[in-house]
Design a protein around this motif. Sequence first.
Motif, short mmCIF file in Angstrom:
data_model
loop_
_atom_site.label_atom_id
_atom_site.label_comp_id
_atom_site.label_asym_id
_atom_site.label_seq_id
_atom_site.Cartn_x
_atom_site.Cartn_y
_atom_site.Cartn_z
N ASP A 39 0.86 -1.19 0.00
CA ASP A 39 0.00 0.00 0.00
C ASP A 39 0.88 1.23 0.00
O ASP A 39 2.12 1.14 0.01
CB ASP A 39 -0.91 0.01 1.23
CG ASP A 39 -2.21 0.78 1.00
OD1 ASP A 39 -2.23 1.64 0.08
OD2 ASP A 39 -3.18 0.53 1.71
N GLU A 46 -5.07 6.49 9.45
CA GLU A 46 -6.05 5.75 8.67
C GLU A 46 -5.92 4.27 8.95
O GLU A 46 -4.81 3.76 9.16
CB GLU A 46 -5.84 5.99 7.17
CG GLU A 46 -6.01 7.41 6.71
CD GLU A 46 -5.83 7.53 5.21
OE1 GLU A 46 -6.20 6.57 4.48
OE2 GLU A 46 -5.29 8.54 4.75
N ARG A 48 -6.16 0.61 7.34
CA ARG A 48 -6.00 0.07 6.00
C ARG A 48 -6.12 -1.45 6.04
O ARG A 48 -5.95 -2.09 7.09
CB ARG A 48 -4.63 0.44 5.43
CG ARG A 48 -4.41 1.94 5.22
CD ARG A 48 -5.22 2.48 4.06
NE ARG A 48 -4.90 3.87 3.81
CZ ARG A 48 -3.88 4.28 3.07
NH1 ARG A 48 -3.07 3.39 2.50
NH2 ARG A 48 -3.65 5.56 2.88
N SER A 49 -6.35 -2.01 4.89
CA SER A 49 -6.41 -3.46 4.74
C SER A 49 -5.79 -3.81 3.40
O SER A 49 -6.04 -3.13 2.39
CB SER A 49 -7.84 -3.97 4.82
OG SER A 49 -7.90 -5.37 4.66
N ASN A 58 -4.33 -6.18 8.29
CA ASN A 58 -5.00 -4.98 8.78
C ASN A 58 -3.96 -4.13 9.53
O ASN A 58 -3.24 -4.63 10.39
CB ASN A 58 -6.14 -5.36 9.72
CG ASN A 58 -7.18 -6.21 9.02
OD1 ASN A 58 -7.70 -5.84 7.96
ND2 ASN A 58 -7.48 -7.36 9.59
N GLU A 60 -2.64 0.32 10.51
CA GLU A 60 -2.89 1.75 10.54
C GLU A 60 -1.62 2.49 10.16
O GLU A 60 -0.51 1.99 10.35
CB GLU A 60 -3.34 2.21 11.93
CG GLU A 60 -4.71 1.73 12.34
CD GLU A 60 -5.12 2.33 13.67
OE1 GLU A 60 -4.29 3.02 14.30
OE2 GLU A 60 -6.28 2.11 14.08
#
Length: 310
Positions: A39, A46, A48-49, A58, A60
């Motif tokens: 990513d 935030e 995120r996954s 998972n 952040e």
Amino acid sequence: MISMAGPRPPVSERRTMNVTGAIRDRRFGPPRAAWFPIDRPGRGRERRSAELHGQRINFEVDSLGRPPDADSTGAWRLTERFGLVWARPIETEPDLPSLPPRPSSTLRCIAYSEVGARADYDQAVLGLVDPAHVPMIHQSWWRRSDRRRVKTKLYSPSPFGFTARAADAFSSTAVYDLVREERTVTIEFRLPSIRLERVTARGFELINLTTVTPVREGAVVLRNLILCSDPRAGLLRPVLSAAGRAFLRQDVAVLERLDGRGPHLPLVFVGDPDRPSAFYFAAKAGLARAERDGVAFENPVEPQTLKWRT
């Protein structure tokens, strides 16, 4: 891990691969202990996954866009490098292979693009090292002309892979002509699937990073990121990002025609253009031996001068 013998071209060899995974040729597929980008950091905190090796991650990112040391499940280690979030299983120690050093803080992102593909992982990675596919697949007015010339490059071993340096004045990318004549262009391939192109000149630096991430079996994500020391280049970000997506989609169009057939095709290496592909599989074999025996990686690549017409 099963030890592999590195291929020496020309090679014609066929191995079978059990689709259930009970029997797998270790030349093929992504090394699970390696770092892969999953990513990009966001703005502010935030959640995120992302998916890697068929498993969900998972995590952040904080207000500075930096990920924590591990995801919320405790199964993955995360880090930031080149403006990307990278992940690998937390139980694998030490880093093998390690990530490239962090780039200079003076570099700014001027382009980013990513494209998903239904493709075999190794077929996708070969697109990062194979010079023979370039004139057949990547035709753009801004990148190359229809003229074919002999290109000569010096290949040498580098950490977890190999580096190519031009041995002549010819550059296949017309955009580089905008950089000063004293420019130096090097292209490093680093396991597992990192292509790092560096352009340097007096007071100028550019990094062109391309990666392949194994999302799940038969699915990958190709990413391209360009960093530059000249802040004015940021004005071209929308154009360069769109051009990058078009470039990656040209690769994807071919990869999806080969979907599902990569591991079942024989490895056939003929002549200088195929040597970098052989280097890739030989380096993977060396990595597998290092992981199996718990020893340092010994790079099997030897210095060579290669020529081809492109």
